[in-house]
Design a protein around this motif. Structure first.
Motif, mmCIF file in Angstrom:
data_model
loop_
_atom_site.group_PDB
_atom_site.id
_atom_site.type_symbol
_atom_site.label_atom_id
_atom_site.label_comp_id
_atom_site.label_asym_id
_atom_site.label_seq_id
_atom_site.Cartn_x
_atom_site.Cartn_y
_atom_site.Cartn_z
ATOM 1 N N ALA A 267 0.811 -1.219 0.000
ATOM 2 C CA ALA A 267 0.000 0.000 0.000
ATOM 3 C C ALA A 267 0.844 1.268 0.000
ATOM 4 O O ALA A 267 0.422 2.307 -0.524
ATOM 5 C CB ALA A 267 -0.949 -0.010 1.199
ATOM 6 N N ASP A 268 2.029 1.204 0.600
ATOM 7 C CA ASP A 268 2.878 2.400 0.703
ATOM 8 C C ASP A 268 3.886 2.501 -0.440
ATOM 9 O O ASP A 268 4.806 3.317 -0.395
ATOM 10 C CB ASP A 268 3.627 2.395 2.039
ATOM 11 C CG ASP A 268 4.579 1.210 2.181
ATOM 12 O OD1 ASP A 268 4.412 0.226 1.440
ATOM 13 O OD2 ASP A 268 5.485 1.279 3.026
ATOM 14 N N ASP A 270 5.592 3.170 -4.241
ATOM 15 C CA ASP A 270 5.510 4.135 -5.338
ATOM 16 C C ASP A 270 4.812 3.401 -6.479
ATOM 17 O O ASP A 270 5.445 2.705 -7.280
ATOM 18 C CB ASP A 270 6.922 4.579 -5.734
ATOM 19 C CG ASP A 270 6.925 5.616 -6.851
ATOM 20 O OD1 ASP A 270 5.918 5.716 -7.586
ATOM 21 O OD2 ASP A 270 7.952 6.300 -7.023
ATOM 22 N N THR A 422 7.849 -1.284 -1.504
ATOM 23 C CA THR A 422 7.388 -0.717 -0.239
ATOM 24 C C THR A 422 8.374 0.347 0.232
ATOM 25 O O THR A 422 9.567 0.283 -0.105
ATOM 26 C CB THR A 422 7.262 -1.806 0.844
ATOM 27 O OG1 THR A 422 6.807 -1.218 2.065
ATOM 28 C CG2 THR A 422 8.592 -2.505 1.105
ATOM 29 N N ARG A 423 7.878 1.297 1.029
ATOM 30 C CA ARG A 423 8.762 2.290 1.637
ATOM 31 C C ARG A 423 9.154 1.888 3.059
ATOM 32 O O ARG A 423 9.952 2.573 3.688
ATOM 33 C CB ARG A 423 8.069 3.663 1.659
ATOM 34 C CG ARG A 423 7.900 4.294 0.270
ATOM 35 C CD ARG A 423 7.289 5.686 0.382
ATOM 36 N NE ARG A 423 7.277 6.384 -0.902
ATOM 37 C CZ ARG A 423 6.284 6.358 -1.777
ATOM 38 N NH1 ARG A 423 5.195 5.619 -1.508
ATOM 39 N NH2 ARG A 423 6.352 7.028 -2.908
ATOM 40 N N ASP A 424 8.609 0.794 3.532
ATOM 41 C CA ASP A 424 8.879 0.307 4.888
ATOM 42 C C ASP A 424 10.123 -0.585 4.844
ATOM 43 O O ASP A 424 10.088 -1.703 4.332
ATOM 44 C CB ASP A 424 7.668 -0.487 5.389
ATOM 45 C CG ASP A 424 7.806 -0.945 6.829
ATOM 46 O OD1 ASP A 424 8.954 -1.174 7.278
ATOM 47 O OD2 ASP A 424 6.774 -1.107 7.500
#
Length: 485
Positions: A267-268, A270, A422-424
């Motif tokens: 979900a997070d 790009d 993901t950015r996590d």
């Protein structure tokens, strides 16, 4: 007259096997079909048991001198070959594009990477050493890495230049002599590389090429008792036969087989970048890439956006003959075209969002073209979600939790590549560890990666590793020497 976008027809020639530093006259031939038009690029020698036996004999005769050649000299010759390949980039790229149908710019890149393989292993062999083992004060113990002897290489048609270089370069760098069976559909660049090896100064017999059909020349090479190591790139079905043939002789084998690689888009992520990269990866070489990311597993909250963005990228794709350098060229053959169409037509519950049909750009009716295709919401247990299509076909599936995403990613018999979007940072490392694949990318996708990166898979994607320094180990055996002081 020729139709717009169609390369003018040229008179047929015969591509002959190249053994022991010279071409070998063809006893039988078959047609080399242009997948862009259905016409012929000429004839190809239909080598078989006799030519394979001749090539293996030449390699075995050359091996004692080649293995005794100093690594410094081998390095010099491989780098010289790399220079010659670089100087022939345009010629090699055009042959590659004509034979396979891939866009000319992609074929140029293949030629450049081919050159880099020989240069990389030319440099690597200078620092490829054994070990000194401090066992006891009264013993001098050391290891040597020694070549296996004659290596056989049965190659696929999707990346002829790259596949030959990534197997042959480490094999000959370590002192082996090679016999190559190129794919039926794409034989010309293999013969050209063998000629360039002679021009570079490699002794006759070090690099040999036998053209022909898989069930004849390929089967003869895999079963030959004079072959000490086999490398195979192709389907899982044929790979199992190659492995069985090697097992009969108790000889090692490296298998690079199929893939059903997944992009996991959280979900997070790009989403625009993920969509752009996924679309580009499946269009490369018309999706005929074992490492193509053919499945996009996307979080339900960004699912609609991703589908819309991929559709937008597909809508801009130009289609045509490879030598015209479009975004998407033909599949390698009409047979492959029918295979891809069969998968799409039997997709079942999925929604066809874009493409899904044979196309005839510029009115060309004899080509093997297929539109870029997006199928949304496929059943994870369906063949199109689990089996390798080998065409420009992208499927999407939704997930709601990380655990569900990983289960979907690992839900096929293949385990070659994966990508995590993901950015996590914690999730990136956690999911990369959980995804079963030989290479995992985070927020990027290399479709096989560079020359330096070890490449291979698990399960039905094969075993062994190519590329990088690890490939040198595949073509050598360790000898341990113990000296009483």
């Amino acid at each position: 007259m020729t139709s717009p976008g169609v390369t003018p027809y040229t008179a047929p020639e015969v591509t002959e096997s190249f053994i022991d530093g010279r071409q070998v006259a063809a006893r039988q031939v078959y047609e080399n079909i242009d997948p862009s038009t259905g016409r012929t690029w000429g004839q190809v020698a239909r080598g078989g048991r006799q030519e394979v036996d001749q090539a293996v004999g030449a390699a075995r005769a050359a091996h004692p001198v080649w293995r005794a050649t100093a690594p410094e000299r081998r390095a010099e010759l491989l780098c010289r070959l790399a220079d010659l390949i670089a100087g022939e980039t345009e010629t090699l790229a055009r042959m590659e594009s004509e034979d396979s149908g891939k866009p000319l710019s992609q074929a140029r890149n293949d030629a450049r990477v081919c050159s880099r393989y020989f240069r990389f292993y030319g440099h690597a062999i200078d620092s490829y050493y054994g070990l000194s083992l401090p066992l006891r004060p009264d013993l001098h113990v050391y290891t040597r890495r020694e070549p296996l002897g004659v290596t056989g290489h049965v190659l696929a048609w999707n990346y002829p230049l790259q596949l030959m270089a990534r197997q042959v370069a480490p094999a000959v760098a370590t002192g082996n002599c090679a016999v190559v069976k190129p794919a039926d559909e794409t034989p010309r660049t293999a013969v050209a590389l063998a000629r360039l090896a002679i021009e570079a100064g490699l002794p006759p017999g070090v690099v040999n090429v036998v053209t022909g059909l898989g069930p004849e020349a390929g089967a003869a090479l895999t079963a030959h008792p004079g072959v000490d190591h086999l490398g195979f790139v192709g389907s899982t079905r044929i790979g199992s036969l190659v492995a069985a043939a090697a097992a009969e002789r108790v000889s090692p084998v490296t298998l690079e087989l199929g893939g059903k690689s997944a992009h996991l888009v959280f979900a997070d992520a790009d989403v625009e970048k993920a969509a752009r990269v996924a679309a580009s990866a499946i269009l490369q070489n018309a999706g005929q890439t074992c490492s193509a990311g053919s499945r996009v597993l996307v979080h339900e909250s960004v699912h609609a956006e991703l589908v819309e963005r991929v559709t937008g990228h597909f809508a801009k794709v130009s289609i045509g003959p490879g030598t015209d350098d479009p975004d998407l060229g033909p599949l390698v053959s009409r047979k492959q075209q029918e295979r891809v169409r069969g998968y799409v037509e039997s997709a079942g519950s999925g929604e066809l969002v874009f493409g899904g049909s044979v196309v005839e750009p510029n009115g060309v009716t004899g080509g093997a073209y297929f539109a870029p295709t997006l199928i949304d919401g496929v059943d994870p247990t369906s063949p199109i979600a689990r089996e390798e299509v080998f065409g420009p076909v992208l499927t999407t599936m939704r997930f709601s939790t990380e655990e569900e995403a990983v289960a979907l990613a690992n839900g096929t018999d293949y385990a070659l590549l994966g990508a995590v979007w993901t950015r996590d940072l914690s999730r990136a490392h956690r999911v990369a560890a959980a995804v079963e694949a030989g290479q995992v990318y985070v927020n990027t996708y290399g479709a096989g990666g560079g020359v330096e990166l070890p490449f291979g898979g698990f399960r039905k994607s094969g075993y062994g590793r190519e590329k990088g320094v690890e490939a040198l180990d595949a073509y050598t055996a360790t000898k341990t020497v113990v000296v009483q002081l």
